[in-house]
Write a protein that holds these residues in place. Structure first.
Motif, PDB file in Angstrom:
ATOM      1  N   LEU A  90     -15.064   4.353   6.800  1.00  0.00           N
ATOM      2  CA  LEU A  90     -15.468   3.852   5.480  1.00  0.00           C
ATOM      3  C   LEU A  90     -13.940   3.731   4.147  1.00  0.00           C
ATOM      4  O   LEU A  90     -14.200   2.905   3.978  1.00  0.00           O
ATOM      5  CB  LEU A  90     -16.775   3.868   5.229  1.00  0.00           C
ATOM      6  N   ALA A  94     -11.907   0.503   3.845  1.00  0.00           N
ATOM      7  CA  ALA A  94     -11.604   0.053   2.791  1.00  0.00           C
ATOM      8  C   ALA A  94     -10.813   0.975   2.110  1.00  0.00           C
ATOM      9  O   ALA A  94     -10.574  -0.137   0.610  1.00  0.00           O
ATOM     10  CB  ALA A  94     -12.362   1.405   1.406  1.00  0.00           C
ATOM     11  N   TYR A  95      -9.914   1.387   2.101  1.00  0.00           N
ATOM     12  CA  TYR A  95      -8.180   1.614   1.746  1.00  0.00           C
ATOM     13  C   TYR A  95      -7.444   0.573   1.452  1.00  0.00           C
ATOM     14  O   TYR A  95      -7.059  -0.027   2.295  1.00  0.00           O
ATOM     15  CB  TYR A  95      -7.733   2.696   2.830  1.00  0.00           C
ATOM     16  N   PRO A  96      -7.632   0.185  -0.058  1.00  0.00           N
ATOM     17  CA  PRO A  96      -7.123  -1.485  -0.736  1.00  0.00           C
ATOM     18  C   PRO A  96      -5.108  -1.331   0.813  1.00  0.00           C
ATOM     19  O   PRO A  96      -4.824  -2.343   1.338  1.00  0.00           O
ATOM     20  CB  PRO A  96      -6.629  -1.330  -1.369  1.00  0.00           C
ATOM     21  N   CYS A  99      -5.551  -3.489   3.816  1.00  0.00           N
ATOM     22  CA  CYS A  99      -5.805  -5.049   4.118  1.00  0.00           C
ATOM     23  C   CYS A  99      -4.349  -5.247   3.563  1.00  0.00           C
ATOM     24  O   CYS A  99      -4.512  -6.133   4.549  1.00  0.00           O
ATOM     25  CB  CYS A  99      -7.277  -5.740   2.932  1.00  0.00           C
TER      26      CYS A  99
END
Length: 136
Positions: A90, A94-96, A99
């Motif tokens: 997770l 979710a680590y920017p 992305c």
């Protein structure tokens, strides 16, 4: 160009501009300046045979797989993270910057996975652990 055996063009800015204008006439007077070395073209040569959106999607899948492999190797190699696989997955997803890595088609997942694969035995890196390459 790399797939066609025209690697000399990858070192010539003027030739690159001419090729860009030929392949993407809509680019007009805009000039794409490559920031990666010419050897990077070899990695992307197989994707060059695909339509752009398909190639971008395939590269995104490769990037996600390499990033996932890096995280998995880190998780499996660290006793302190045992039993926390869901949380690690997770947090990694979710680590920017992850992305950004995928959305911008960056290549850093490849060296990250290679480095993590090469150092997977060295759990104590930087801490002087028993398996650290820098000694106890």
């Amino acid at each position: 160009m790399a797939a066609e055996g025209r690697s000399d063009v990858l070192y010539d800015g003027g030739e690159l501009r001419i090729e860009q204008a030929r392949l993407v006439p809509a680019s007009g007077d805009r000039w794409f300046v490559p920031i990666y070395g010419p050897q990077t073209a070899l990695i992307f040569a197989p994707f060059a045979r695909l339509p752009y959106l398909c190639a971008a999607f395939c590269w995104a899948l490769v990037t996600v797989a390499l990033y996932g492999a890096s995280v998995w190797l880190l998780w499996r190699g660290s006793p302190a993270l045992a039993g926390r696989g869901g949380l690690i997955a997770l947090a990694a997803a979710a680590y920017p910057p992850f992305c950004s890595l995928v959305l911008h088609g960056q290549t850093s997942a490849l060296p990250c996975c290679a480095w993590r694969s090469a150092t997977r035995r060295w759990v104590g890196i930087g801490a002087g652990g028993p398996e650290s390459p820098w000694g106890p």
